[in-house]
Design a protein around this motif. Structure first.
Motif, PDB file in Angstrom:
ATOM      1  N   ARG A 705       5.203   4.825  10.583  1.00 55.29           N
ATOM      2  CA  ARG A 705       5.875   3.757   9.999  1.00 55.29           C
ATOM      3  C   ARG A 705       5.571   3.005   8.499  1.00 55.29           C
ATOM      4  N   ASP A 706       4.446   3.276   7.999  1.00 54.74           N
ATOM      5  CA  ASP A 706       4.616   3.255   6.216  1.00 54.74           C
ATOM      6  C   ASP A 706       5.179   4.751   5.389  1.00 54.74           C
ATOM      7  N   SER A 707       5.914   3.516   4.545  1.00 59.23           N
ATOM      8  CA  SER A 707       6.454   4.822   3.912  1.00 59.23           C
ATOM      9  C   SER A 707       5.335   5.180   3.179  1.00 59.23           C
ATOM     10  N   LYS A 708       5.656   6.173   1.961  1.00 64.28           N
ATOM     11  CA  LYS A 708       3.538   6.328   1.408  1.00 64.28           C
ATOM     12  C   LYS A 708       4.232   5.797  -0.003  1.00 64.28           C
ATOM     13  N   PHE A 709       3.509   4.927  -0.141  1.00 66.61           N
ATOM     14  CA  PHE A 709       3.755   4.079  -2.108  1.00 66.61           C
ATOM     15  C   PHE A 709       2.782   3.650  -3.044  1.00 66.61           C
ATOM     16  N   ARG A 710       2.859   4.439  -3.322  1.00 66.34           N
ATOM     17  CA  ARG A 710       1.864   5.000  -4.935  1.00 66.34           C
ATOM     18  C   ARG A 710       2.626   5.038  -6.055  1.00 66.34           C
ATOM     19  N   LEU A 711       1.741   3.801  -6.985  1.00 65.73           N
ATOM     20  CA  LEU A 711       2.405   3.510  -8.534  1.00 65.73           C
ATOM     21  C   LEU A 711       1.317   3.947  -9.391  1.00 65.73           C
ATOM     22  N   SER A 712       1.933   4.609 -10.594  1.00 67.73           N
ATOM     23  CA  SER A 712       0.964   4.507 -11.790  1.00 67.73           C
ATOM     24  C   SER A 712       0.520   4.187 -13.121  1.00 67.73           C
ATOM     25  N   VAL A 713      -0.629   3.139 -13.341  1.00 66.51           N
ATOM     26  CA  VAL A 713      -0.218   1.797 -14.196  1.00 66.51           C
ATOM     27  C   VAL A 713      -1.525   2.666 -14.975  1.00 66.51           C
ATOM     28  N   ARG A 714      -0.869   2.221 -16.510  1.00 70.47           N
ATOM     29  CA  ARG A 714      -1.866   2.953 -17.499  1.00 70.47           C
ATOM     30  C   ARG A 714      -1.451   1.459 -18.495  1.00 70.47           C
ATOM     31  N   CYS A 715      -2.322   1.382 -19.393  1.00 69.58           N
ATOM     32  CA  CYS A 715      -2.325   0.956 -20.209  1.00 69.58           C
ATOM     33  C   CYS A 715      -2.790   1.692 -21.473  1.00 69.58           C
ATOM     34  N   LEU A 716      -1.534   2.154 -22.746  1.00 68.19           N
ATOM     35  CA  LEU A 716      -2.349   2.772 -23.645  1.00 68.19           C
ATOM     36  C   LEU A 716      -2.531   1.435 -24.956  1.00 68.19           C
ATOM     37  N   TYR A 717      -3.459   1.738 -25.525  1.00 72.09           N
ATOM     38  CA  TYR A 717      -4.295   1.395 -27.510  1.00 72.09           C
ATOM     39  C   TYR A 717      -4.449   2.449 -28.776  1.00 72.09           C
ATOM     40  N   PRO A 718      -4.345   1.887 -29.675  1.00 77.85           N
ATOM     41  CA  PRO A 718      -4.357   3.277 -30.545  1.00 77.85           C
ATOM     42  C   PRO A 718      -5.556   2.652 -31.113  1.00 77.85           C
TER      43      PRO A 718
END
Length: 817
Positions: A705-718
């Protein structure tokens, strides 16, 4: 009495000058300089050596006679204490001991000069000089040397009572002479007018006196402070006198010769400008009462040589007769004297020494018109106390009429004055920046020397206001202050004895206001307007620690426009430099700060922080203190995802805020199973927002009944901005990171990985991943084979018993057999 002459007359003398050659068989040791001169009344010998002071021996037919302190003053030798030039001087009277005297006109001297060479080896150098007399002898001559008093009297000079001697004392002395006189010479001393001492010549010699005679003259010599001398005050000046008479019997007569001598012993004084020395014009007991007095000439000189009137005047010497006193004056530092300098307690101290020579020629005039001439000479070393010479510093441009120079040229022009003649400027230290005078030009400074008529000199140094050595401070109200601490290194030459002078200079510039800054909120970010001030080079605009330059604008995506006297800076939302507050599901505040600061010191003077309200459906913020904030919507999926089912990789990390379609996560970069990767130029922190499907068993199938939900979140620092990474797990970055969101799932349009609108930090990617959660295990006797088909939008679950596909909207296809 006749009036004395007030002018300065020329003293005549015969002078033989030269540097001696070496007699046959002798050589002057290396480092030794020997000079000699025949002067009008003595032989002058000048010896310079690098070792100890030389010694002298007199040589005559009887042998060699050392000249030491004990016998020098008795025999007419002066080894001068005046050694300002580093030489030792011997003056030998024409009537000194061990001399060959030919009729008081030709005098031959023989000496041995004992010196030490560079190897401390003693050497003797013989010196022989013959001096002839051109200046005739006066009937009486008195010389007051450094170490003795001498009088020579012609045999034909009458003996008369002295002005300072009472008639009773004189009659008593005459009576004694008549009673005891014989052919042997005797001497009688009178002290305090009533103390009389008579003795033979041999006894006088034993007491340190010298009494001798030549065919024409009688010579008496005495060291100072002898038993029979006394000090009297003549017109307020201390004078040492000896009342003496030589007497003997000759052809039924008693011959009495006055050998009295008088010498001024006052030391002189310094009035702040000149060395002054005074002596009585009429000297008791040399001037007798009852006779006329005629002053013929008064002369002045230095170093035992008289000067002509023109030379004395050119040097600034003065000779004044003030009633009964004669005053000699020598300006400080005048030619003919010596300056001695040293440094004590970092203070330059200097003294000036002059070896004065005074001569007064006068006569007694008798009633019959005859005269007896007296030549009275005094040599006296006079000196100043040690005088402190303090340099001073002034900013020339701070004084009228130069004041505006500092504004026009923006340069310090510093004057260092009152530098003595033997001092040189060696180096300068400006606010801890040290350089030598010779290197000043290489550092951009100009140092000039100025010579003054009074013998001192000065230096000026020019330092630009914008030099790094100059401190610059904004005092507010448009007032800029420039200041500089200076440390001058000065050195006495040639001995290179250093001392230092500290000074501070300060200049202020007015109407130097920083630029005015004003920020305005727009839908896409913030716009700043900045006025350009009159002295714009003093200021720079900064964003955080970085100056606002064209390179920074291009790198961060700002937009900068220059419109006449206004600079306009457009800062799009989510670019580097923003900070965020009050983030919730509906809106958040973005804050951007710019400031004006000193272009050299980077000290911030004014700052403007503009706070604007923004609304976004999706955002990611990577803070400088290691917090990742993510706002996203669950609506794009079909069927819709329940926000309550979303977590991070660590299932205990749930949304901070949520509603029916949005979630807000906020977590630390070292929490919630966040991974970290170090790449070539950056550090990447990554996590995932997941929604786990609810699977329902429907007959022989599982229905999701639930769709697959996937978010990749990232932070890039020098790399350059991250500190203390992996050391103590404390995260601190100098700048915020760049965030990105990668969506994996099925949206209502059936397209996967479509970039989310209004999220400019998102980095699109085609990389996909699948995680299947909550399926029941297959029977153990079933053989399974897994095949993966990328970019499919259908997942088929095939059970061995029924072989019916279950359709779900997933990011990829999994086929289970």
């Amino acid at each position: 009495m006749m009036a004395p002459s007030l002018g300065i007359s020329i003293g005549l003398s015969l002078l033989y000058m030269g540097v001696l050659g070496s007699p046959k068989g002798y050589s002057i040791p290396e480092g030794v300089d020997i000079q000699s001169e025949c002067r009008d009344r003595y032989l002058w010998v000048h010896v310079g050596s690098s070792g100890n002071a030389p010694k002298f021996e007199a040589v005559d037919a009887a042998g060699v006679h050392p000249i030491d302190v004990k016998n020098a003053s008795r025999c007419g030798y002066t080894i001068s204490t005046f050694k300002m030039d580093g030489y030792t001087t011997l003056r030998a009277s024409y009537f000194s001991c061990h001399i060959d005297n030919q009729n008081d006109e030709v005098f031959t001297f023989q000496f041995n000069i004992i010196v030490m060479d560079a190897k401390d080896q003693q050497s003797r150098y013989p010196l022989s000089r013959t001096c002839s007399l051109l200046l005739p002898w006066s009937q009486r001559e008195v010389i007051c040397e450094e170490d003795y008093m001498e009088v020579t009297v012609g045999r034909d000079v009458p003996c008369t009572t002295s002005e300072g001697t009472s008639k009773e004392a004189w009659r008593a002395a005459h009576s004694v002479a008549q009673n005891i006189a014989n052919s042997a010479w005797q001497v009688m001393f009178l002290k305090n007018e009533d103390e009389m001492a008579t003795m033979p010549i041999t006894e006088a010699h034993r007491l340190g006196y010298e009494l001798s005679a030549t065919p024409k003259r009688v010579i008496f010599r005495s060291p100072y402070r002898q038993t029979h001398s006394e000090i009297i005050m003549v017109d307020g000046v201390a004078v040492e006198v000896i009342h003496g008479t030589v007497f003997f019997s000759q052809k039924m007569m008693v011959v009495m010769i006055d050998i009295s001598v008088a010498c001024t012993i006052n030391p002189g004084y310094f009035d702040g400008v000149r060395l002054l020395w005074e002596t009585p014009r009429i000297m008791t007991p040399l001037v007798h009462s009852g006779f006329g007095f005629e002053s013929k000439q008064i002369n002045v000189g230095v170093e035992s040589q008289l000067l002509d009137e023109g030379t004395a005047r050119a040097r600034g010497y003065t000779l004044e007769v003030k009633g009964l006193m004669v005053q000699m004056g020598v300006p400080f530092g005048a030619e003919g004297g010596y300056r001695k300098s040293l440094v004590t307690n970092n203070i330059y101290r200097e003294m000036y020494v002059a070896f004065l020579f005074y001569e007064h020629v006068f006569s007694h005039v008798y009633t019959d018109g005859s005269t007896v001439e007296t030549r009275h000479r005094l040599l006296r070393v006079v000196d100043t106390p040690l005088l402190c010479r303090h340099p001073f510093t002034v900013d020339v441009d701070a004084l009228p009429p130069y004041h505006k120079t500092s504004f026009e040229e923006h340069t310090f022009n510093v004057y260092l004055g009152n530098i003595p003649h033997d001092v040189a400027l060696m180096g300068v230290k400006l606010n801890e920046k040290q350089f030598s005078v010779s290197d000043a030009a290489e550092h951009g400074y100009t140092i000039s020397k100025i010579v003054h008529a009074n013998g001192t000199h000065a230096y000026t140094i020019r330092v630009p206001f914008d030099d790094k050595a100059v401190h610059r401070t904004y005092l507010g109200e448009g007032l800029f202050q420039y200041s500089m601490d200076m440390n001058y290194t000065l050195s006495i030459m040639p001995q290179e004895e250093a001392y230092y002078h500290l000074a501070s200079v300060m200049e202020q510039l007015s109407n130097a206001f920083p630029p005015e800054l004003k920020g305005v909120c727009t839908r896409g970010g913030i716009v700043f307007d900045m006025t350009q001030p009159r002295l714009g080079y003093l200021w720079e605009i900064g964003v955080g620690h970085d100056p606002l330059t064209p390179e920074l604008v291009a790198e961060r995506g700002y937009n900068l426009r220059n419109e006449s006297h206004i600079l306009t800076l457009e800062v799009p939302l989510f670019t580097v430099g923003y900070t965020y507050e009050d983030i919730n599901l509906r809106h958040f505040y973005g804050i951007f700060e710019i400031h004006s600061r000193d272009s050299r010191t980077s000290e911030i003077q004014t700052a403007t922080a503009t706070r604007c309200l923004f609304r976004r459906d999706q955002l990611i913020i990577c803070s400088t203190d290691g917090i990742m904030t993510v706002l996203t919507s669950t609506k794009p999926t079909w069927p819709a995802v329940n926000p309550r089912s979303t977590t991070l990789l660590d299932r205990t990390c749930k949304p901070k805020l949520m509603d029916d379609s949005r979630v807000l996560f906020e977590f630390g970069l070292n929490t919630c199973n966040t991974t970290v990767m170090v790449e070539d130029s950056s550090v990447v922190y990554e996590n995932e927002i997941l929604s786990y499907r609810e699977l329902i068993l429907d007959s022989a199938s599982f229905i999701s009944r639930d769709s697959k939900f996937r978010l990749s979140v990232r932070c890039l620092y020098p790399h350059s901005s991250v500190s203390r990474l992996f050391v103590d797990r404390t995260f601190k970055s100098q700048m915020s990171g760049v965030g990105s969101i990668k969506f994996t799932g099925s949206n209502k349009d059936g397209a996967a990985n479509k970039p989310v609108p209004d999220c400019p930090q998102q980095v699109p990617t085609n990389t996909e991943s699948v995680q299947v959660i909550g399926t029941k295990p297959s029977p153990s006797n079933h053989e399974e084979k897994l095949q993966t088909c990328p970019k499919s939008v259908v997942t088929i679950l095939m059970l061995k018993d029924h072989m019916k596909p279950v359709l779900t909207t997933l990011g990829q296809v999994q086929i289970t057999l």
